[in-house]
Scaffold this active site. Structure first.
Site, short mmCIF file in Angstrom:
data_model
loop_
_atom_site.label_atom_id
_atom_site.label_comp_id
_atom_site.label_asym_id
_atom_site.label_seq_id
_atom_site.Cartn_x
_atom_site.Cartn_y
_atom_site.Cartn_z
CD GLU A 25 -2.81 -1.23 2.32
OE1 GLU A 25 -2.74 -0.57 3.14
OE2 GLU A 25 -3.77 -2.02 2.36
CG HIS A 73 -9.63 -5.48 0.36
ND1 HIS A 73 -10.05 -6.64 1.26
CD2 HIS A 73 -8.27 -5.59 0.68
CE1 HIS A 73 -9.16 -7.33 1.81
NE2 HIS A 73 -7.98 -6.44 1.73
CG ASP A 133 -12.89 -8.41 1.42
OD1 ASP A 133 -12.72 -7.42 0.68
OD2 ASP A 133 -12.48 -8.32 2.26
CG ASN A 150 -0.81 -6.99 -1.36
OD1 ASN A 150 -1.16 -7.52 -2.38
ND2 ASN A 150 -1.07 -6.98 -0.06
CD GLU A 155 -4.76 -7.87 1.39
OE1 GLU A 155 -5.56 -7.21 2.24
OE2 GLU A 155 -3.26 -7.72 1.62
#
Ligand code: XIL
Length: 372
Positions: free
Chosen positions: A155, A232, A261, A196, A259
Site C-alpha cells: 500500500e 477488496h 472480498d 501488494n 485479499e
C-alpha cells in the site's frame, strides 16, 4: 468416461453424463484443487492464531491451499520494540501450515499500518535503512525456504497516484522500495517477492502509478517478482477487474489476487447477493484468463469474521460463507465456474489433474491451462 464416473457420487452422475456430452465433467474437489486443475497454483485464504482451531478450520483445511497470516506476521507483532523479536504466533502459523500440507504467503514487511510507534518516529535516513534491513533479515530469514512468497511492500500509493506519506517515504523517498526488495531477496532467494496494493481494480492514477513504478524498478534491476492486487472490492464496482489484471500482467511479472472480498452496501438484500455471485465469478474468471495470474486468495471465510465489519461498517456480507458458515451463492458461482474443467478431465481421488485430448495450451505454471 467410465474411469471418470467411477470417482463421482451417484447423485451427480446424471448431470455429469449430460455435461460430458457437452464437453464438461463435474468433479468432486476443493476450490484449491480445481484452481490447480485450471493451471493455477492455488486458491488461498487467511489464517492466524484465532482461526487455526476455530470453527472455520474445517473449511480452511478443506478448501484452500495457500495461506496469508492475517496479523501475526506484521511488524507490530514481530518486532513491537526495537530489537525485540517475537515469533511465537508467527511460528505457530508456519507450523500449522507445514503440519497440514499448506503453503504460506508472508505478509507483510514494509507497510505504513501496524507498525510500532518507535518505527513511525524515525527521522534519520541511516537509522531507518538499518531498521528496515534488520526487520526484513530477521523476519524473512526466520522462514527462509519455507514460504512461497512475501508481500515486501504494501500500500505505497495514495488514490491520486502520489506516494503515501509514510515514515518510509518521508525519510527515504522512493528508495525504500528497492532497499526492501534487495534485502528480502538476499534473505530468502526462493521466495516470490510481491508489491501488494488495493484499488488497482479500475483505470485511474493509482494503477498508472503502479505500472510506472514497476517499470522504474525493472530498469534498476530491482528483484521484484510479482504484483499483488488486493481486490477488496465494492459490489457494483467490479467489472473492470479482468482488464486491470491484464494491465498488471503486461509488466511481465506474476500477478495474484491477494485479499479478495466483495462488500455490499447495507442493507444486504437477496438482489444484492445475487449480483455478488456474478462478481465473484467474474474475478475468478479474470484470474483464469490471465496466464501470469498464479492464484486467488480470499480475505476470510465467514461474513461474521470479516475485517470489513470493523473497518467499513456501512458494508456487509463480503465473503463466500455467511454468518452461520453456510456456503453462499458466491461460493456456488466460483465452484461452478472452476468445475467446468475441460474435455478429457481425469480424477485421482479428490485431486484433479487435467489433460486434454485435443492439445490445449500449457499454462506458465507448468500445468495445463484451460479456456473456460
Ligand atoms: C487487516 C486485518 O484483516 C485486520 O484484522 C487488522 O486489524 C488490520 O489488517 N490490507 C491488508 C491487510 O494488506 O493486511 C489488512 O488486514 C486489510 C487491508
Amino acid at each position: 468416461m467410465t474411469r471418470t464416473l467411477s470417482f463421482i457420487n451417484l447423485r451427480r452422475s446424471f448431470t455429469t453424463l449430460l455435461l460430458a456430452t457437452a464437453g464438461y465433467h463435474y468433479v468432486e474437489a476443493s476450490l484449491n484443487s480445481m484452481m490447480q486443475a485450471n493451471g493455477k497454483l492455488y486458491f488461498g485464504n487467511i489464517i492466524d492464531t484465532n482461526t487455526m482451531q476455530g470453527n472455520e478450520d474445517g473449511v480452511l483445511k478443506g478448501e484452500f491451499g495457500m495461506f496469508t497470516p492475517e496479523y501475526s506476521w506484521k511488524w507490530n507483532r514481530i518486532q513491537p520494540e526495537k530489537g525485540q523479536f517475537h515469533f511465537n504466533d508467527s511460528d505457530a502459523v508456519m507450523e500449522w501450515a507445514e503440519a497440514n500440507g499448506k503453503q504460506i504467503r508472508g505478509h507483510t514487511l514494509v507497510w505504513h499500518q501496524n507498525i510500532p510507534d518507535w518505527v513511525d518516529a524515525i527521522t534519520d535516513k541511516e537509522d531507518l535503512t538499518k531498521v528496515i534491513k534488520d526487520h526484513i533479515n530477521k523476519a524473512v530469514g526466520r522462514y527462509k525456504g519455507r514460504v512461497y512468497a512475501w508481500d515486501v511492500v504494501n500500500e505505497v500509493f495514495n488514490e491520486d497516484g502520489t506516494f503515501r506519506d509514510s515514515v518510509f517515504y518521508r525519510v527515504l523517498g522512493e528508495d525504500f522500495i528497492p532497499l526492501a526488495f534487495r534485502t528480502a531477496r538476499d534473505a530468502d532467494p526462493n521466495a516470490k517477492l510481491y508489491i501488494n496494493e488495493y484499488n488497482l481494480d479500475y483505470a485511474g492514477p493509482k494503477i498508472d502509478a503502479m505500472l510506472n513504478l514497476i517499470h522504474r524498478l525493472q530498469a534498476q534491476n530491482v528483484p521484484i517478482d510479482a504484483i499483488g492486487s488486493q481486490t477488496h472490492l465494492t459490489s457494483g464496482r467490479v467489472s473492470e477487474v479482468p482488464a486491470q489484471l491484464k494491465r498488471l500482467a503486461s509488466t511481465g511479472l506474476d500477478i495474484a489476487v491477494t485479499e479478495l472480498d466483495i462488500r455490499i452496501k447495507r442493507p444486504v438484500t437477496p438482489a444484492k447477493l445475487q449480483q455478488q455471485k456474478g462478481e465473484y465469478a467474474l474475478v475468478t474468471k479474470g484470474c483464469l484468463d490471465v496466464p501470469a495470474c498464479v492464484g486467488i486468495s480470499m480475505w476470510g471465510v465467514s461474513d461474521k469474521n470479516s475485517w470489513v465489519k470493523e473497518a467499513l461498517p456501512a458494508f456487509g456480507a463480503p465473503l463466500m460463507w455467511d454468518g452461520n458458515l453456510r456456503r453462499k451463492g458466491a461460493y456456488g458461482a466460483v465452484d461452478g465456474l472452476l468445475r467446468k474443467v475441460g474435455e478429457g478431465a481425469e480424477m485421482a481421488g479428490a485431486k484433479v489433474s487435467v489433460t486434454r485430448r485435443h492439445g490445449g495450451r500449457r499454462g506458465r505454471h507448468g500445468k495445463r491451462r484451460l479456456s473456460l
